[in-house]
Design an enzyme around this catalytic site. Structure first.
Site, PDB file in Angstrom:
ATOM      1  N   GLY A 116       0.833  -1.189   0.000  1.00 58.19           N
ATOM      2  CA  GLY A 116       0.000   0.000   0.000  1.00 58.19           C
ATOM      3  C   GLY A 116       0.873   1.247   0.000  1.00 58.19           C
ATOM      4  N   CYS A 117       0.298   2.376  -0.394  1.00 57.43           N
ATOM      5  CA  CYS A 117       1.098   3.600  -0.460  1.00 57.43           C
ATOM      6  C   CYS A 117       1.577   4.026   0.926  1.00 57.43           C
ATOM      7  CB  CYS A 117       0.314   4.708  -1.144  1.00 57.43           C
ATOM      8  SG  CYS A 117      -1.298   5.085  -0.425  1.00 57.43           S
ATOM      9  N   TYR A 118       0.671   4.129   1.880  1.00 57.49           N
ATOM     10  CA  TYR A 118       1.083   4.524   3.227  1.00 57.49           C
ATOM     11  C   TYR A 118       2.058   3.510   3.848  1.00 57.49           C
ATOM     12  CZ  TYR A 118      -2.842   7.899   3.251  1.00 57.49           C
ATOM     13  OH  TYR A 118      -3.713   8.927   2.985  1.00 57.49           O
TER      14      TYR A 118
END
Length: 308
Positions: A116-118
Site C-alpha cells: 500500500g502507499c502509506y
C-alpha cells in the site's frame, strides 16, 4: 522467442492508468488489456488471465480475489496492486528494499502483493530500525500521513477535478475509527508486536505523500539517538536505487516537507529530524503515492520478475 505477455486487469483506475502508460511503449513485453465491452465479462477476463505470463491486478479487493480464483494455469504469475492479499503468508510482499534478499524473493515469486502507499513509507522507515534493535518491537508507534486526493482513486479525482469540484475540501483527516485497512499490513511488515496508531489525511493536491513517525528516544534502546537511527537507515538503503536517505538534519536547516516534491518519480526520500534537548526524533518519508506508492512499485516488481 516471443516476449512475455503482461495482462493488466483494471487499467481504468488511477494506478492502472499509470501502469499502462509506463508499459505501453516497451518492446521487451507484450501488453494486453480488455476493451470496455469485455471488462465485466467474467468468462473473457478468466480467459485473458489464464493466457498471460504475468497479470497485474488493479482492482477492488473482492474483484482481485475473484481474478486470482479464476486462475487455472499454473504458469501464470501475479502482481496484485489491491490490498486483498497483503497479509497472506503465501504471497510475497512486493517491497524490494525492505530486507536483504527481498528483491530476489520477488524475482522468483509466483504471487506478489504490491505494498500500500502509506505502508511503503511507514515500513520503509521502521523495518530497518526494528531489525537493528533500535526501536523495540513493542514500542507504541504512531504514524501520521497526508496523501494527495488521487489516493482515493477515481472518486477522489472526480471530487476535486469533476463538475462539483468547487466544494471539495482542502484538507480532511479520516480513518477516525482507528481501523484503517493498511494498519495490519504496517504492523506485519514493520515487525511490530502491537498495532500502531495510524492517522491518515487527504490534501487538495492530486498526488504525493508526506508520512511522519514521532519517537521519544527515552523509550528506545539505550544507544538509539538521532544519529544512530539515521546511520541505520543510511546503511540499509546505501545501495538502493529508489530509496534515498537525506543527511541528518540539524535544527532549523529544513523548514517544511513538501508532499509533492517527488511527484512523477519512483523514488522515496527518508529523513531524520531531532530535538535531542527534548529527546524527540521525527522520521519522515516523502514519495509519490502513484509512483513508489503504487504504479512505480508495480513496475519495479514486474521488472524483477521479468529478469528471471
Amino acid at each position: 522467442m516471443s516476449s512475455p505477455l503482461v495482462f493488466i486487469d483494471g487499467d481504468q483506475g488511477t494506478a492502472g492508468l499509470q501502469i499502462h502508460e509506463r508499459l505501453r511503449g516497451r518492446t521487451d513485453l507484450t501488453l494486453m488489456t480488455l476493451p470496455a465491452t469485455e471488462r465485466k465479462d467474467v468468462r473473457r477476463r478468466a480467459e485473458a488471465i489464464n493466457a498471460c505470463d504475468i497479470a497485474i491486478l488493479c482492482l477492488p479487493d473482492r474483484a482481485a480475489r475473484e481474478a486470482v480464483g479464476a486462475i487455472v494455469n499454473p504458469a501464470v504469475r501475479v502482481i496484485d496492486a489491491s490490498s486483498a492479499h497483503r497479509t497472506q503468508a503465501d504471497w510475497t510482499y512486493g517491497f524490494p528494499e525492505m530486507t536483504p534478499g527481498q528483491a530476489e524473493r520477488i524475482a522468483t515469486a509466483r504471487r506478489v502483493t504490491n505494498p500500500g502507499c502509506y505502508p511503503t513509507g511507514a515500513i520503509g522507515l521502521l523495518r530497518p530500525l526494528l531489525d537493528a534493535g533500535l526501536v523495540p518491537e513493542n514500542h507504541p508507534v504512531s504514524i501520521h500521513a497526508v496523501s494527495g486526493y488521487s489516493g482515493r482513486g477515481r472518486a477522489g479525482v472526480e471530487e476535486h477535478e469533476g463538475p462539483g469540484a468547487v466544494g471539495a475540501p482542502s484538507f480532511q483527516v479520516y480513518g477516525l475509527e482507528l481501523a484503517h485497512k493498511h494498519t495490519p499490513e504496517i504492523q506485519r511488515y514493520a515487525g511490530l508486536a502491537r498495532r500502531p496508531i495510524f492517522v491518515p489525511a487527504y490534501g487538495s493536491f492530486r498526488q504525493g505523500i508526506v508520512l511522519t513517525v514521532p519517537l521519544d528516544v527515552r523509550m528506545l534502546a539505550p544507544h538509539a539517538d538521532a544519529a544512530a537511527l539515521h546511520a541505520c537507515l543510511a546503511r540499509h538503503y546505501a545501495a538502493a536505487a529508489h530509496v534515498h536517505v537525506l543527511p541528518l538534519h540539524q535544527p532549523g536547516d529544513l523548514k517544511h516537507l513538501d508532499p509533492q516534491a517527488l511527484n512523477g518519480t519512483d523514488d522515496m526520500r527518508l529523513s531524520v529530524f531531532s530535538n535531542m534537548e527534548q529527546g524527540h526524533v521525527l522520521l519522515s518519508a516523502v514519495f509519490d503515492n502513484l509512483g513508489k506508492g503504487a504504479a512505480g512499485a508495480a513496475v519495479q516488481n514486474l521488472n524483477l520478475m521479468l529478469a528471471q
